[in-house]
Design an enzyme around this catalytic site. Sequence first.
Site, mmCIF file in Angstrom:
data_model
loop_
_atom_site.group_PDB
_atom_site.id
_atom_site.type_symbol
_atom_site.label_atom_id
_atom_site.label_comp_id
_atom_site.label_asym_id
_atom_site.label_seq_id
_atom_site.Cartn_x
_atom_site.Cartn_y
_atom_site.Cartn_z
ATOM 1 N N LYS A 52 -7.226 -28.997 -14.921
ATOM 2 C CA LYS A 52 -8.517 -28.742 -14.272
ATOM 3 C C LYS A 52 -8.344 -28.295 -12.825
ATOM 4 C CE LYS A 52 -11.076 -31.564 -17.474
ATOM 5 N NZ LYS A 52 -11.409 -32.968 -17.780
ATOM 6 N N LYS A 78 -13.659 -24.394 -29.258
ATOM 7 C CA LYS A 78 -14.878 -24.161 -28.505
ATOM 8 C C LYS A 78 -14.735 -23.000 -27.536
ATOM 9 C CE LYS A 78 -17.339 -28.446 -28.363
ATOM 10 N NZ LYS A 78 -17.442 -29.738 -27.763
ATOM 11 N N LYS A 104 -6.414 -22.587 -34.335
ATOM 12 C CA LYS A 104 -7.490 -23.368 -34.933
ATOM 13 C C LYS A 104 -8.835 -22.915 -34.374
ATOM 14 C CE LYS A 104 -5.995 -27.224 -33.223
ATOM 15 N NZ LYS A 104 -5.884 -28.641 -32.881
#
Length: 334
Positions: free
Chosen positions: A115, A200, A197
Amino acid sequence: MSNKKEIVMSGIRPTGFLHLGNYFGAIRNYVRMQEDFDCYFMVADLHSLTTHPDTKELKLNVHRVLAENIACGLDPDKVALYCQSHIYETSELYLYLNMLAYKGELEKTTTFKDKVRQSPDNVNAGLLTYPVLQAADILLHRAKFVPVGKDQEQHLEMARNFANRFNHRYGDVLPEPIAFNYGNNLIKVPSLDGTGKMSKSENQNATLYLADEDEVIRKKVMKAKTDSGPTEPGMPKPDYIENIFDLMKLVSTEEVINKFETDYNSCTIRYGDMKKQLAEDMVNFIAPIRSRVNAILNDEAYLQKVMEQGAEKARVSAKATMNRVREAMGLNYF
Ligand code: TRP
């Protein structure tokens, strides 16, 4: 809730729009656990403030996560389904645990480093202590099992360390939680573009969301990568074809899957037909969930009731733990 069963706790980030990977990886675990354990499932709205200080969309996102989980089978009468910000005891435990968390270990956390790299202008203390807040969520209910994915293992290890330090310093109050799933992590939900996969953040066109309209589902499935077909009977499948079979295994009947397996092995498979079938089976799977989600989202009074009822249950267990925590810490002199 009965006190014989083991306690399960997990948090769900209110980032909105769950996809098929979330359904088969996480939600199905929750739905199964609600029968076997005392479950606390929480919408992590406070955690989202560490990266999204703007709260304009928070309410809708919280509602959406609740609606999606309920539409997938989570029963607010069986579990405590609640919002993190409604349980003030979380903030209190977070404060105490912060005294047991070291700057060095927090700075080493993988999610923190990621982050910092993504938003160097907003490296706030809440971001640094994100794992402490998560530990507070879990330890608040003295939970033993935490259904989470691999990416959360490090946070869970930190929760164990904080619990352990607390227990050593103040006495045995907080059980050390461990990650637990029913092996659903092994279920593959590949993306439609043949790479990785469903996810989001990456390639939304290769991910099927529970909110996708029928036509969107059909379009995404029909775009899945194929080729001109096998050239020799029984030859191994390329990854992207294996992926289509894997997706079929999630939603199609055994007869359908066997038919296409046979067709593949005899080199008579028509990928166009296979994708049409997969698209219809996906529509049949997703459409009822989508309409339940929309019905719930339109019923704000119901969502309000769910949150109140969940918070009431969560508070009972939070208060009991905090009484023990304060007592053990010697904060009981008034
Ligand atoms: N950090 C978790 C995630 O990103 C969400 C979360 C918050 C959580 N509190 C939790 C998970 C407590 C398990 C237990 O997905």
